[in-house]
Structures are given as C-alpha cells and as structure tokens.
Enzyme design. Structure first.
Site, mmCIF file in Angstrom:
data_model
loop_
_atom_site.group_PDB
_atom_site.id
_atom_site.type_symbol
_atom_site.label_atom_id
_atom_site.label_comp_id
_atom_site.label_asym_id
_atom_site.label_seq_id
_atom_site.Cartn_x
_atom_site.Cartn_y
_atom_site.Cartn_z
ATOM 1 N N ALA A 1 60.185 39.773 19.669
ATOM 2 C CA ALA A 1 60.331 39.020 20.891
ATOM 3 C C ALA A 1 60.638 39.916 22.076
ATOM 4 C CB ALA A 1 61.440 38.004 20.721
ATOM 5 N N THR A 2 59.600 40.264 22.788
ATOM 6 C CA THR A 2 59.734 41.058 23.993
ATOM 7 C C THR A 2 58.325 41.256 24.532
ATOM 8 O OG1 THR A 2 60.672 43.089 24.867
ATOM 9 C CG2 THR A 2 59.389 43.307 22.906
ATOM 10 N N THR A 3 58.183 41.936 25.617
ATOM 11 C CA THR A 3 56.835 42.310 26.040
ATOM 12 C C THR A 3 56.824 43.762 26.486
ATOM 13 O OG1 THR A 3 56.435 40.065 26.774
ATOM 14 C CG2 THR A 3 54.896 41.735 27.528
ATOM 15 N N ASP B 1 60.111 44.901 29.476
ATOM 16 C CA ASP B 1 61.168 44.084 30.073
ATOM 17 C C ASP B 1 62.501 44.505 29.458
ATOM 18 O OD1 ASP B 1 60.551 42.839 27.503
ATOM 19 O OD2 ASP B 1 62.004 41.342 28.155
ATOM 20 N N LYS C 1 63.728 49.607 26.117
ATOM 21 C CA LYS C 1 62.741 49.563 25.030
ATOM 22 C C LYS C 1 61.638 50.585 25.221
ATOM 23 C CE LYS C 1 63.492 44.618 25.200
ATOM 24 N NZ LYS C 1 62.848 43.357 25.585
#
Lengths: 276, 259
Positions: free
Chosen positions: A54-56, A71, A87
């Site tokens: 869950a992230t982009t 993000d 990240k």
C-alpha cells in the site's frame, strides 16, 4: 565483537562469496525462506494480517536522468501510522531502490543491498556491474519469497541506476515479488496506487506535450506530483501531497553526476505553480 | 624442539629473521594527515599496495600477496559485518586491529609448526579533525605501533611502513621535522613523496645513519618518479559522504606535483 568473527579461515577464497552468504555464514542473516510447495497461502478471509503493497512509487526517465518519486504515507490496516516515511532509498552513489511493501523487510533488503555493493567493490577491487546489482536485488527477493507465500514480508521494488558502461546511461527496472526483473524504456510504477499512475504516465508519454524523456526537471516534477496526487485521490493508502500539513512526496534524481534529492522548497514551488 | 623453551625462543628468532629478510625489499608507504583528509602514497605499481577497508578506514601493506589478501579480506569482513549489524559509526580501527587482527597474527607467528603471515600493514582511520586521525602499523607478529602520544614522543599526524627498521626510522624522523598537521594537500603530497624517497634510499643503503642531503634526496625523487608509477589514495575528511576512500590516478598525482 563476538570471538567467532575473529577466526581466519584457511580455506578461504574471496571471490566465491557474496555479502548475504557472508552474513549467513556468521549467523547474522536468517536463511532464505523455503517455499513449501504443499503449503497454500491462507484464504484471504482467514488472514488476520493482510499483505499489502500500500503506497505509490513511480519512476521515469527524463532529460536529466531518472526521476524517482514516492509518497510519504505508511499504513497498518486502515490506520495511517506515519506520514513522513522514506520509501526512496539511496543504495550507492548512483543507485536508488524505491519500495512498496512491508517496510521492515524492504529496509532490511536495502541495507543488505547497500553493503553488498560496497563489500564487492572493497574485496574484488572493482565496481559491481549494473547487471550484477540488478541481479543482487532479484536474489534477495527470491530468498524472501517463502515469507511472501506465508503472507508476510511482500516487497515490490523499483531500481534506478546509472550505467557508465553502456550508451543508454540511466537504467530503470521494476520487479515482481518473486524476483523477476523487468527493464523498462520509459517509466515504472508500483504499489496500490500504481494503476492510476501507470495510466497517467502512458498517456503523457504518448499524447502529452512532450515525451517523458524530453521533459525538463520542472516539467518532470510536475508530472510526478500530478500522478501521485491522482493516485491519492482514490487510493487511501497513498499520501499524495498533504496540502494542510505541507508534506510533499520525496523526489530523487539519478544522473551521471550521482543522486540529487530535490529540496522540499523546490517541490513546493513547482506544486504551487502547476499542481495546486 | 618446542618442549624446550630455549629451542622455542631460537625457532621464533629464526622465523623473525626469515620474515624480516622477506619483507626487506618492500617499497615504503607513507601516510600523512592533511587539512582535508589522509593521504597514502607509494611508488611502484607491480602490485596494488593500497586498499579500502571500510567507509573511513584504508590500509597499505607489503609482504606476500597471498597473506596480504587473507588479512585484507578478514579486515573487510569484520568491518562490513560490524557496520551491517550495528552501524558504520561502530566500526573502529582501534578495535579491528587490537581485538581481531593482532591476536590472530601473534598466534600464527608463535606456532612454530604453522605458517606465519608474511605481511606488514599500515592502517589509517580519518577523523573529523586532523588531531583525531588514527594510524596503526600492524606487524607480522601482532605488534602494533600507533601515532598516539607515548612516553617518548608527541602525537603525530603521520605513519610510515617500510621493509627495514632503519628505513622506517629515517622516514619517521624526516616527517617529524617536515610534516605539519593541517597542511594543504599539495604540501602533504610533497612531504609524503620525500619521505618515500628517503625510505627507498635507505633500503638501498642500509648503513645510512642520518637523513640524506637535500640535493641527493631531490635527485633520487626525480629519478624514481621518471621510472616508477605512483600509487596513491585518500580518505576524505568531508563528512557529507559516507564513503571517504578514493584512489588517485598516477596522472592526477603528477598534476598536483607540478603545481
């Protein structure tokens, strides 16, 4: 320091071992997770802990090298646990690993990778090739796949680096959770918000004002911010741009000169001008 | 043989003599601290003699290539695993040399039925300030010489390594007079080159009692620079990057000498 670290092995050969193997020999890294063919990943309804990515994270080539953006949101289930997560990680002077997945595993992988490259250069007295570096990450993912099957520790990274030995210069790869690597010509995106981002990048690259590779740095930052903001619009796991908290995505650029982290005030300025 | 203490002492003395003979022809290495870092310098490029060990640690060595390689690998392994399990800040040259390398070397040297390490090493760890630079010379028998203040000498911002004791001694007395801590790079390079020349001259003429004349020194340096390649490396003091080691190419060093 433990006494076992001191022993000099008589039968030693420097060329035969990579850094993860050295760590395992010394008991400092857990053995590769075994994939049990009879075990099945538990049914999603039975899962108490959902593996997420869950992230982009996105990366694309532009006129100044490769831009990598991520993000800042870290979540656990429905809860936002941290809004300044990093990240987009620097592995060496010319390599970036951007991660979607379980942070504990991803950061450990980044740490092993970083030391692997240094260890290779110091022991072998030459820089590891780009193919070698790409393969080293692939091997770490492969070693981790047993854990992914058990429902923990999924990591899906992007790897961007600069190749001094090829004409192409900047190079960009994405991976799947099993460790397959895919080199891309223009862009890559991973994480839960990536379908939206991939759509935007495909559109921009084909029908935008310019191809992605022709963009200036400011134009590239604009596209990256718009893409992350779009992803965040529908994906709750992506932080996008936090307008009230003034938290911007992390953006780094890999070029011939090395890695530059774009200062927050520059990102904020571009955001105000072209996105907000 | 080993049951009798006298025999053991004799065996050790023979072994020492043997190793000293083997090391006697090794090209000297000079390491000097300067304003922006630590410089390692030697001449002759038959074999690489200067190596990166960890972020802030480098080494130079003379001796048998096989033994140097094993010790170098051990040092890198120790530093890398320590840096990985704890942090780069926890890797220290003092611990590496005193707790790990020295006992291993001593053991190998004194077990007269096994093979000793045919190597002499010079380590440096760059500090935040010139006063914090650490230099250690580690001998084949595990003995360690430091640049720190001892009873008879003040703290020095340099260290040398050479094939013979005489050569080492003269290089040190030269640097004691000529080297200024916190000197700019060009000055440090020049003084390191002269120290190397003195060490090299002394290897050729082991009866030398005092430092050679200035003219003889310059002549030797010019002659050697004309025939031999320069091997040099620096550890940069600049804390903005983690990895401080950089090998300098022959051309790069020669360009700095011209200035």
């Amino acid at each position: 320091m433990e006494p076992s670290l001191v022993a000099l092995e008589q039968s030693f050969s420097g060329a035969s071992e990579d850094f993860p193997a050295l760590l395992r020999r010394k008991g400092l890294l857990s053995p590769a997770a075994t994939v049990n063919p009879t075990a099945r990943a538990p049914d999603s309804r039975e899962r108490s802990w959902k593996p997420t990515e869950a992230t982009t994270i996105l990366a694309f080539k532009f006129s100044g090298g490769v831009l990598v953006a991520g993000d800042r949101r870290a979540i656990s289930g429905n809860t936002v646990v941290y809004d300044r997560a990093d990240k987009v990680l620097e592995i060496d002077r010319h390599s970036i690993m951007a991660i979607a997945g379980v942070p504990a595993t991803a950061w450990e992988m980044a740490r092993v990778l970083e030391h692997s490259f240094q260890y290779f250069r110091r022991t072998q007295l030459q820089e590891m090739s780009v193919d070698g570096k790409v393969r080293a990450l692939s091997k770490l993912l492969r070693d981790n796949f047993g854990f992914v099957m058990q429902g923990v520790g999924m990591v899906v990274p992007i790897f961007a680096t600069y190749d001094f030995n090829s004409k192409s210069g900047p190079r960009l790869y994405f991976y799947d959770a099993m460790g397959a690597q895919f080199e891309v010509a223009d862009y890559a995106a991973t994480g839960s918000g990536s379908p939206a981002v991939r759509g935007i990048l495909y559109y921009e690259n084909n029908w935008g004002a310019k191809r992605l590779q022709k963009l200036s740095e400011d134009e590239a930052v604009t596209i990256a911010l718009r893409a992350l903001d779009t992803a965040a619009e529908s994906d709750t796991a992506t932080g996008g741009v936090d307008r009230s908290g003034k938290i911007y995505p992390l953006i780094k650029v890999v070029s011939r000169k090395g890695i530059t982290t774009l200062p927050e005030r520059k990102i904020a300025a571009v955001f105000k001008q072209t996105v907000a | 043989m080993i049951e009798e203490p006298y025999r053991w002492v004799e065996a050790i003395a023979n072994r020492r003599e043997y190793i000293e003979t083997q090391l006697a022809s090794g090209s000297p290495i000079a390491a000097v601290g300067y304003r922006e870092g630590v410089l390692f310098l030697t001449l002759g490029q038959a074999r690489q003699k200067l190596f990166e060990v960890y972020d802030r640690i480098a080494m130079g060595a003379i001796g048998h290539p096989g033994d140097i390689e094993r010790l170098r690998m051990a040092a890198i392994e120790l530093a890398s695993t320590e840096g990985f399990t704890r942090s780069a800040g926890d890797v220290s040259l003092r611990r590496l040399a005193h707790y790990s390398l020295s006992p291993v070397l001593k053991n190998a040297f004194e077990q007269v039925y096994g093979a000793p390490f045919l190597a002499r090493m010079l380590f440096a760890e760059v500090g935040a300030k010139p006063e914090e630079d650490l230099f250690l010379r580690v001998e084949y028998d595990g003995a360690i010489a430091t640049n720190g203040a001892t009873f008879a000498q003040a703290r020095q911002d340099f260290a040398v390594l050479s094939g013979t004791g005489k050569s080492t001694e003269l290089m040190e007395s030269f640097l004691k007079i000529e080297h200024e801590p916190g000197a700019p790079f060009e000055a440090a390079l020049k003084v390191a080159l002269d120290a190397w020349s003195i060490g090299h001259m002394t290897l050729k003429n082991n009866d030398a009692k005092e430092l050679p004349e200035r003219a003889a020194l310059t002549k030797h340096r010019v002659e050697q620079l004309a025939v031999a390649g320069i091997e040099a490396a620096i550890l940069e003091r600049d804390a903005s990057t983690a990895i401080r080691y950089r090998a300098l190419s022959d051309e790069e060093v020669r360009a700095s000498i011209q200035q």
